[in-house]
Design a protein around this motif. Structure first.
Motif, PDB file in Angstrom:
ATOM      1  N   ALA A 272       2.258  -1.069   4.509  1.00 36.57           N
ATOM      2  CA  ALA A 272       1.061  -1.838   4.873  1.00 36.57           C
ATOM      3  C   ALA A 272       1.363  -3.218   5.455  1.00 36.57           C
ATOM      4  CB  ALA A 272       0.122  -1.951   3.677  1.00 36.57           C
ATOM      5  N   PRO A 273       2.288  -4.020   4.859  1.00 35.03           N
ATOM      6  CA  PRO A 273       2.542  -5.354   5.437  1.00 35.03           C
ATOM      7  C   PRO A 273       3.160  -5.308   6.835  1.00 35.03           C
ATOM      8  CG  PRO A 273       3.416  -5.172   3.200  1.00 35.03           C
ATOM      9  CD  PRO A 273       3.061  -3.796   3.636  1.00 35.03           C
ATOM     10  N   LEU A 274       3.682  -4.133   7.220  1.00 36.72           N
ATOM     11  CA  LEU A 274       4.353  -3.982   8.511  1.00 36.72           C
ATOM     12  C   LEU A 274       3.410  -3.480   9.604  1.00 36.72           C
ATOM     13  CD1 LEU A 274       7.559  -2.174   7.156  1.00 36.72           C
ATOM     14  CD2 LEU A 274       7.198  -4.640   7.433  1.00 36.72           C
TER      15      LEU A 274
ATOM     16  N   MET B 265      -3.629  -7.769   4.242  1.00 36.98           N
ATOM     17  CA  MET B 265      -3.038  -6.450   4.176  1.00 36.98           C
ATOM     18  C   MET B 265      -4.123  -5.389   4.265  1.00 36.98           C
ATOM     19  SD  MET B 265       0.253  -5.446   2.046  1.00 36.98           S
ATOM     20  CE  MET B 265      -0.371  -5.700   0.394  1.00 36.98           C
ATOM     21  N   ILE B 266      -3.846  -4.295   4.980  1.00 36.74           N
ATOM     22  CA  ILE B 266      -4.807  -3.228   5.189  1.00 36.74           C
ATOM     23  C   ILE B 266      -4.835  -2.325   3.966  1.00 36.74           C
ATOM     24  CG2 ILE B 266      -5.374  -1.268   6.669  1.00 36.74           C
ATOM     25  CD1 ILE B 266      -3.723  -2.724   8.873  1.00 36.74           C
ATOM     26  N   ALA B 267      -6.039  -2.007   3.492  1.00 35.01           N
ATOM     27  CA  ALA B 267      -6.188  -1.101   2.363  1.00 35.01           C
ATOM     28  C   ALA B 267      -6.158   0.344   2.847  1.00 35.01           C
ATOM     29  CB  ALA B 267      -7.503  -1.380   1.630  1.00 35.01           C
ATOM     30  N   GLN B 268      -5.498   1.196   2.105  1.00 33.97           N
ATOM     31  CA  GLN B 268      -5.378   2.594   2.518  1.00 33.97           C
ATOM     32  C   GLN B 268      -6.736   3.269   2.608  1.00 33.97           C
ATOM     33  OE1 GLN B 268      -2.625   4.866   0.166  1.00 33.97           O
ATOM     34  NE2 GLN B 268      -2.325   6.405   1.763  1.00 33.97           N
TER      35      GLN B 268
ATOM     36  N   GLY C 218      -5.259   1.248  17.211  1.00 35.21           N
ATOM     37  CA  GLY C 218      -4.382   1.857  16.221  1.00 35.21           C
ATOM     38  C   GLY C 218      -3.615   0.819  15.432  1.00 35.21           C
ATOM     39  N   LEU C 219      -2.649   1.287  14.697  1.00 37.03           N
ATOM     40  CA  LEU C 219      -1.766   0.444  13.906  1.00 37.03           C
ATOM     41  C   LEU C 219      -0.341   0.718  14.350  1.00 37.03           C
ATOM     42  CD1 LEU C 219      -3.466   1.225  10.482  1.00 37.03           C
ATOM     43  CD2 LEU C 219      -3.687  -0.919  11.764  1.00 37.03           C
TER      44      LEU C 219
ATOM     45  N   GLU D 229      11.593  -1.179  11.438  1.00 39.23           N
ATOM     46  CA  GLU D 229      10.937  -1.392  10.151  1.00 39.23           C
ATOM     47  C   GLU D 229      10.361  -0.092   9.582  1.00 39.23           C
ATOM     48  OE1 GLU D 229       8.113  -4.401  11.313  1.00 39.23           O
ATOM     49  OE2 GLU D 229       9.404  -5.986  10.502  1.00 39.23           O
ATOM     50  N   PHE D 230      10.052   0.853  10.473  1.00 34.36           N
ATOM     51  CA  PHE D 230       9.475   2.118  10.042  1.00 34.36           C
ATOM     52  C   PHE D 230      10.521   3.084   9.496  1.00 34.36           C
ATOM     53  CE2 PHE D 230       8.155   6.515  11.146  1.00 34.36           C
ATOM     54  CZ  PHE D 230       7.061   6.616  10.312  1.00 34.36           C
TER      55      PHE D 230
END
Length: 260
Positions: A26-28, A3-6, A104-105, A111-112
């Motif tokens: 984050a998981p998405l 998972m990506i950290a903010q 990017g992400l 999901e958003f």
């Protein structure tokens, strides 16, 4: 998947997400390379993904019924590509493609959309849309009231805002799209800015030599949308917009509270 950290996020908008909302999102988030000319939003097609750019620059392009096109705004690490979904719109006549390669992400639109139910996220993104509208408005103002080299200075400043470093990998083809002119016209305008010692133009690259000079050249057609972004997005947390009660006749109850 890790998972990506903010704290590791470079996208300025995503960094402003409330912590609890980011933990849901984050998981998405899926890291994705974004090569030059990659289409992020296809005209008149469902917006399948929303992209939070971490680097690079994307262009939003409007096209007329007879095929004429012009760039109308930039998207970089200050924002998102696919933002019409914030307004409940599933497609747009405009296209968005990568003008300068980056990464990017991405997150699938279905999901958003549920994240928008988070009140602080919705407020943040609506404020971002407001700054997008201002950028569009000032593009129209620049086209109507400012000279070609002033408009070019504005676009270069906008690219400089979104790209780390002073080298802007911009081709004459893309610069022509920015200005809505032929490539020959771009060469003339670049020569004007070079003569003012603001830039150095080589094949496929524009180096910014003097940003303050570019700001002076652009005059009033650059700065207002950028200041509004700083005021609404980048400053310390803004107070929430109060609810509007239709049966409340007190004007003070209807005022809206109003950069990094």
């Amino acid at each position: 998947m890790t998972m990506i950290a903010q704290s590791q996020i470079k996208n300025r908008l995503l960094r402003r997400f409330p912590e609890d909302a980011f933990e849901l999102l984050a998981p998405l988030l899926e890291p994705v390379d974004l090569p030059m000319k990659r289409l992020l939003v296809r005209p008149r097609m469902p917006i399948e993904h929303v992209y939070f750019l971490e680097s690079g620059v994307a262009s939003m392009v409007a096209e007329s019924a007879d095929g004429k096109s012009a760039e109308i705004r930039h998207i970089g690490r200050e924002g998102i590509a696919g933002y019409p979904v914030v307004l409940g719109v599933d497609r747009t006549p405009n296209s968005i493609f990568m003008q300068v390669a980056g990464y990017g992400l991405q997150v699938a639109t279905p999901e958003f959309v549920p994240i928008l139910e988070h009140a602080e996220v919705r407020q943040l993104l609506l404020r971002y849309v407001h700054t997008c509208e201002l950028q569009l408005a000032h593009s129209a103002l620049a086209a109507a009231k400012f000279t070609m080299h002033q408009r070019l200075a504005r676009w270069l400043l906008m690219c400089h805002d979104r790209i780390g470093g002073n080298d802007l990998p911009l081709t004459h083809e893309l610069l022509a799209l920015m200005l809505g002119v032929r490539r020959a016209g771009v060469t003339n305008e670049l020569h004007i800015l070079e003569g003012m010692h603001a830039i150095k133009s080589t094949r496929g690259n524009v180096r910014v030599l003097d940003r303050n000079m570019l700001i002076e050249i652009a005059g009033g057609c650059y700065g207002v949308p950028e200041q509004e972004y700083e005021r609404l997005i980048e400053t310390s947390a803004q107070p929430p917009i109060p609810p509007v009660h239709l049966n409340d006749k007190s004007p003070s109850q209807h005022s809206l509270n109003g950069r990094p």
